[in-house]
Design a protein around this motif. Structure first.
Motif, PDB file in Angstrom:
ATOM      1  N   VAL A  56      16.405   0.265  16.447  1.00 10.17           N
ATOM      2  CA  VAL A  56      15.754  -0.315  15.267  1.00 10.17           C
ATOM      3  C   VAL A  56      16.122   0.480  14.020  1.00 10.17           C
ATOM      4  CG1 VAL A  56      13.522  -0.711  14.153  1.00 10.17           C
ATOM      5  CG2 VAL A  56      13.852  -1.375  16.541  1.00 10.17           C
ATOM      6  N   TYR A  57      16.111   1.800  14.120  1.00  7.69           N
ATOM      7  CA  TYR A  57      16.434   2.626  12.953  1.00  7.69           C
ATOM      8  C   TYR A  57      17.845   2.343  12.448  1.00  7.69           C
ATOM      9  CZ  TYR A  57      17.632   6.718  10.136  1.00  7.69           C
ATOM     10  OH  TYR A  57      18.066   7.544   9.116  1.00  7.69           O
ATOM     11  N   PHE A  58      18.823   2.402  13.318  1.00 10.33           N
ATOM     12  CA  PHE A  58      20.206   2.241  12.860  1.00 10.33           C
ATOM     13  C   PHE A  58      20.512   0.798  12.466  1.00 10.33           C
ATOM     14  CE2 PHE A  58      20.632   6.317  15.105  1.00 10.33           C
ATOM     15  CZ  PHE A  58      21.257   7.047  14.099  1.00 10.33           C
ATOM     16  N   LEU A  59      19.837  -0.172  13.057  1.00  7.92           N
ATOM     17  CA  LEU A  59      20.017  -1.554  12.606  1.00  7.92           C
ATOM     18  C   LEU A  59      19.509  -1.722  11.173  1.00  7.92           C
ATOM     19  CD1 LEU A  59      20.698  -4.534  12.990  1.00  7.92           C
ATOM     20  CD2 LEU A  59      18.457  -4.835  14.077  1.00  7.92           C
ATOM     21  N   LEU A  60      18.324  -1.186  10.885  1.00 12.63           N
ATOM     22  CA  LEU A  60      17.775  -1.304   9.539  1.00 12.63           C
ATOM     23  C   LEU A  60      18.601  -0.522   8.520  1.00 12.63           C
ATOM     24  CD1 LEU A  60      13.920  -1.102  10.208  1.00 12.63           C
ATOM     25  CD2 LEU A  60      15.318  -3.129   9.817  1.00 12.63           C
ATOM     26  N   VAL A  61      19.191   0.596   8.941  1.00 10.16           N
ATOM     27  CA  VAL A  61      20.017   1.405   8.034  1.00 10.16           C
ATOM     28  C   VAL A  61      21.282   0.653   7.636  1.00 10.16           C
ATOM     29  CG1 VAL A  61      21.469   3.468   7.889  1.00 10.16           C
ATOM     30  CG2 VAL A  61      19.129   3.660   8.715  1.00 10.16           C
ATOM     31  N   VAL A  62      21.996   0.081   8.613  1.00  9.70           N
ATOM     32  CA  VAL A  62      23.232  -0.633   8.263  1.00  9.70           C
ATOM     33  C   VAL A  62      22.920  -1.934   7.524  1.00  9.70           C
ATOM     34  CG1 VAL A  62      24.604   0.396  10.112  1.00  9.70           C
ATOM     35  CG2 VAL A  62      23.394  -1.749  10.552  1.00  9.70           C
ATOM     36  N   ASN A  63      21.780  -2.539   7.841  1.00 12.70           N
ATOM     37  CA  ASN A  63      21.399  -3.769   7.134  1.00 12.70           C
ATOM     38  C   ASN A  63      21.021  -3.491   5.686  1.00 12.70           C
ATOM     39  OD1 ASN A  63      20.910  -6.657   7.295  1.00 12.70           O
ATOM     40  ND2 ASN A  63      18.751  -6.165   7.054  1.00 12.70           N
ATOM     41  N   ALA A  64      20.630  -2.250   5.386  1.00 11.61           N
ATOM     42  CA  ALA A  64      20.285  -1.878   4.008  1.00 11.61           C
ATOM     43  C   ALA A  64      21.483  -2.021   3.075  1.00 11.61           C
ATOM     44  CB  ALA A  64      19.765  -0.443   3.979  1.00 11.61           C
ATOM     45  N   SER A  65      22.694  -1.916   3.617  1.00 15.44           N
ATOM     46  CA  SER A  65      23.895  -2.080   2.787  1.00 15.44           C
ATOM     47  C   SER A  65      23.991  -3.494   2.221  1.00 15.44           C
ATOM     48  CB  SER A  65      25.156  -1.757   3.601  1.00 15.44           C
ATOM     49  OG  SER A  65      25.282  -0.377   3.787  1.00 15.44           O
ATOM     50  N   MET A  66      23.669  -4.484   3.043  1.00 18.49           N
ATOM     51  CA  MET A  66      23.709  -5.859   2.544  1.00 18.49           C
ATOM     52  C   MET A  66      22.583  -6.118   1.554  1.00 18.49           C
ATOM     53  SD  MET A  66      25.188  -8.680   2.187  1.00 18.49           S
ATOM     54  CE  MET A  66      26.582  -8.305   3.242  1.00 18.49           C
ATOM     55  N   PHE A  67      21.435  -5.488   1.769  1.00 14.08           N
ATOM     56  CA  PHE A  67      20.370  -5.599   0.780  1.00 14.08           C
ATOM     57  C   PHE A  67      20.826  -5.007  -0.559  1.00 14.08           C
ATOM     58  CE2 PHE A  67      16.822  -3.590  -1.489  1.00 14.08           C
ATOM     59  CZ  PHE A  67      16.040  -4.712  -1.751  1.00 14.08           C
ATOM     60  N   PHE A  68      21.519  -3.875  -0.503  1.00 15.89           N
ATOM     61  CA  PHE A  68      22.045  -3.241  -1.717  1.00 15.89           C
ATOM     62  C   PHE A  68      23.019  -4.184  -2.424  1.00 15.89           C
ATOM     63  CE2 PHE A  68      25.350  -0.700  -3.818  1.00 15.89           C
ATOM     64  CZ  PHE A  68      24.584   0.067  -4.677  1.00 15.89           C
ATOM     65  N   ILE A  69      23.913  -4.820  -1.664  1.00 15.53           N
ATOM     66  CA  ILE A  69      24.875  -5.764  -2.243  1.00 15.53           C
ATOM     67  C   ILE A  69      24.152  -6.920  -2.919  1.00 15.53           C
ATOM     68  CG2 ILE A  69      26.621  -7.506  -1.663  1.00 15.53           C
ATOM     69  CD1 ILE A  69      27.591  -5.618   0.568  1.00 15.53           C
ATOM     70  N   CYS A  70      23.182  -7.499  -2.217  1.00 12.66           N
ATOM     71  CA  CYS A  70      22.511  -8.688  -2.743  1.00 12.66           C
ATOM     72  C   CYS A  70      21.588  -8.357  -3.910  1.00 12.66           C
ATOM     73  CB  CYS A  70      21.740  -9.375  -1.622  1.00 12.66           C
ATOM     74  SG  CYS A  70      22.816 -10.097  -0.357  1.00 12.66           S
ATOM     75  N   ALA A  71      20.928  -7.203  -3.868  1.00 14.03           N
ATOM     76  CA  ALA A  71      20.056  -6.812  -4.985  1.00 14.03           C
ATOM     77  C   ALA A  71      20.869  -6.576  -6.250  1.00 14.03           C
ATOM     78  CB  ALA A  71      19.274  -5.555  -4.613  1.00 14.03           C
ATOM     79  N   THR A  72      22.011  -5.903  -6.122  1.00 15.70           N
ATOM     80  CA  THR A  72      22.857  -5.664  -7.299  1.00 15.70           C
ATOM     81  C   THR A  72      23.537  -6.954  -7.754  1.00 15.70           C
ATOM     82  OG1 THR A  72      24.627  -4.921  -5.782  1.00 15.70           O
ATOM     83  CG2 THR A  72      23.296  -3.218  -6.857  1.00 15.70           C
ATOM     84  N   THR A  73      23.794  -7.870  -6.823  1.00 18.48           N
ATOM     85  CA  THR A  73      24.359  -9.174  -7.195  1.00 18.48           C
ATOM     86  C   THR A  73      23.363  -9.970  -8.019  1.00 18.48           C
ATOM     87  OG1 THR A  73      25.770  -9.267  -5.221  1.00 18.48           O
ATOM     88  CG2 THR A  73      25.290 -11.352  -6.313  1.00 18.48           C
ATOM     89  N   LEU A  74      22.109  -9.981  -7.592  1.00 23.26           N
ATOM     90  CA  LEU A  74      21.078 -10.693  -8.345  1.00 23.26           C
ATOM     91  C   LEU A  74      20.868 -10.086  -9.727  1.00 23.26           C
ATOM     92  CD1 LEU A  74      18.243 -11.534  -5.780  1.00 23.26           C
ATOM     93  CD2 LEU A  74      19.909 -13.067  -6.795  1.00 23.26           C
ATOM     94  N   ALA A  75      21.076  -8.769  -9.821  1.00 25.19           N
ATOM     95  CA  ALA A  75      20.936  -8.100 -11.124  1.00 25.19           C
ATOM     96  C   ALA A  75      22.184  -8.257 -11.980  1.00 25.19           C
ATOM     97  CB  ALA A  75      20.648  -6.608 -10.895  1.00 25.19           C
TER      98      ALA A  75
END
Length: 408
Positions: A56-75
């Protein structure tokens, strides 16, 4: 200046990733035969809890990269475009680690051992008023369906964002095409953020982690979990950016970009601490038995040392070291802090899981760290192969120039 756009995987790097995976596999085998095959359900729990925490920890960590991409894309941010392919490569690990995590979670839910998730024992639920009240959503069917939808959703929407990024590598855009391209990215990023909000920021931590203590709940738990995994995700991105810079790649990345990544680490370490304090202090101060039961083994029991070590690594160290501008721009310092943050939040997830399933003693951590190394090796292996498939620069992205001239 000629840019090195094609990443070549170093032999030493490849061998190291394989060695880490071998250590992880060996640790799983040893832990399986020493605990997983035991007839004692508590001994079996030791094995499954380690797999649960690490996956669970490492899945959420690598998934955070896509959140970073999408958050900066929306901004409509452009500063990160010079290392965009690093975040994409890390996020490409989600399908593989997601499947591994699903297999582990479903094995726990349907495996017959009810020590981790007490709500999976139908007979026990009948005689437990709190679990009976929650069984409308806390049941095997809903847990399974929502977990699968979540991982598949992360996978498909993440894949779409990566495809949009690479689709223009060989086709320069006109001004009108560029506007359309940015809008399309914004729409897909928004869809991902919606799914992320409905999963990581709300329901998924409830199911995967908080339901281990099914009688206890915290309205801050999902945000706390998000903050922990996101700052660790930023740390992982930073490590790869520095690694590639040190190997002669990412020529367009400067200390300005590194400084901003350091600011993200500093800011979200403080945010994590705010949530840590809010969740712990309000519950402890209220002194309501059904709420303080969660913190009793962590704050007063055998996990007390880990509880405060967690705070020192994840709050005091970033506060004292990353507060200075110079430390965020120093390759050695920011790398050391990134590794420390990754370990610190692994420890955070450890104390989310183990005090709930092993209240009387702290299990020997060597096997857990070995399994963690296995996941690190797997991330190294998958990330490098994705990096090698595509140019290291989103060469025709309309915002690339903004990243080149970025100054913080």
């Amino acid at each position: 200046m000629a840019l090195r756009e094609q990443y070549l995987i170093p032999k030493k790097y490849n061998n190291l990733s394989l060695a880490f995976m071998a250590v992880g596999l060996l640790s799983i085998i040893v832990l399986f035969f020493t605990h997983g095959t035991s007839s004692d359900p508590h001994e079996q729990t030791r094995f499954w809890a380690s797999l649960l925490q690490n996956s669970v920890y490492f899945l959420l960590v690598v998934n955070a990269s896509m959140f970073f991409i999408c958050a900066t894309t929306l901004a409509w941010g452009g500063w990160q475009m010079s290392f965009r392919r690093v975040t994409e490569a890390i996020s490409a690990c989600v399908p593989v680690i997601g499947v591994i995590t699903l297999v582990i979670l479903l094995a726990i839910v349907f495996g017959g051992n009810h020590e981790i998730y007490h709500w999976t024992d139908a007979e026990h639920v009948k005689h437990d008023a709190a679990l009976t009240f929650k069984k409308g959503f806390l049941n095997k069917g809903f847990y399974t369906a929502w977990s699968i939808i979540t991982v598949v959703g992360w996978w498909l929407l993440g894949k779409k964002m990566r495809q949009l990024s690479t689709s223009i590598d060989n086709d320069p855009l006109t001004i009108e095409e560029g506007k359309s391209y940015i809008w399309k990215n914004t729409v897909w990023a928004a869809l991902y953020i919606i799914l992320f909000s409905l999963t990581v920021m709300s329901s998924i931590p409830w199911f995967w982690l908080m339901s281990i203590d099914a009688h206890w709940f915290s309205t801050m738990y999902s945000w706390y979990t998000f903050a922990s995994s996101f700052v660790a995700g930023i740390a992982l991105i930073t490590i790869y950016v520095v690694f590639l810079k040190n190997n002669g790649y990412l020529e367009l990345v400067t200390r300005e970009h590194l400084h901003d990544l350091g600011k993200f680490q500093f800011a979200f370490s403080i945010f994590w601490t705010y949530l840590w304090y809010s969740q712990f202090m309000l519950i402890w101060y209220a002194n309501i038995p059904e709420e303080t039961t969660y913190f009793e083994p962590r704050f007063q029991g055998v996990y007390r040392g880990i509880f405060f070590l967690n705070l020192i690594i994840n709050f005091l160290a970033p506060l004292l070291i990353l507060m200075k501008r110079a430390s965020k721009r120093n390759y050695g310092t920011i790398t050391m802090m990134s590794v420390l943050i990754l370990f610190g939040h692994w420890l955070d997830f450890y104390q989310m899981v183990f005090p709930s399933v092993s209240k009387e003693h702290v299990p020997f951590m060597l096997a857990d760290l070995g399994i963690a190394l296995g996941f690190v090796g797997l991330i190294m292996f998958l990330t490098a192969r994705h990096l090698a498939k595509h140019p290291l620069f989103a060469r025709n992205h309309p915002f690339l120039k903004e990243s080149i001239i970025h100054h913080t």
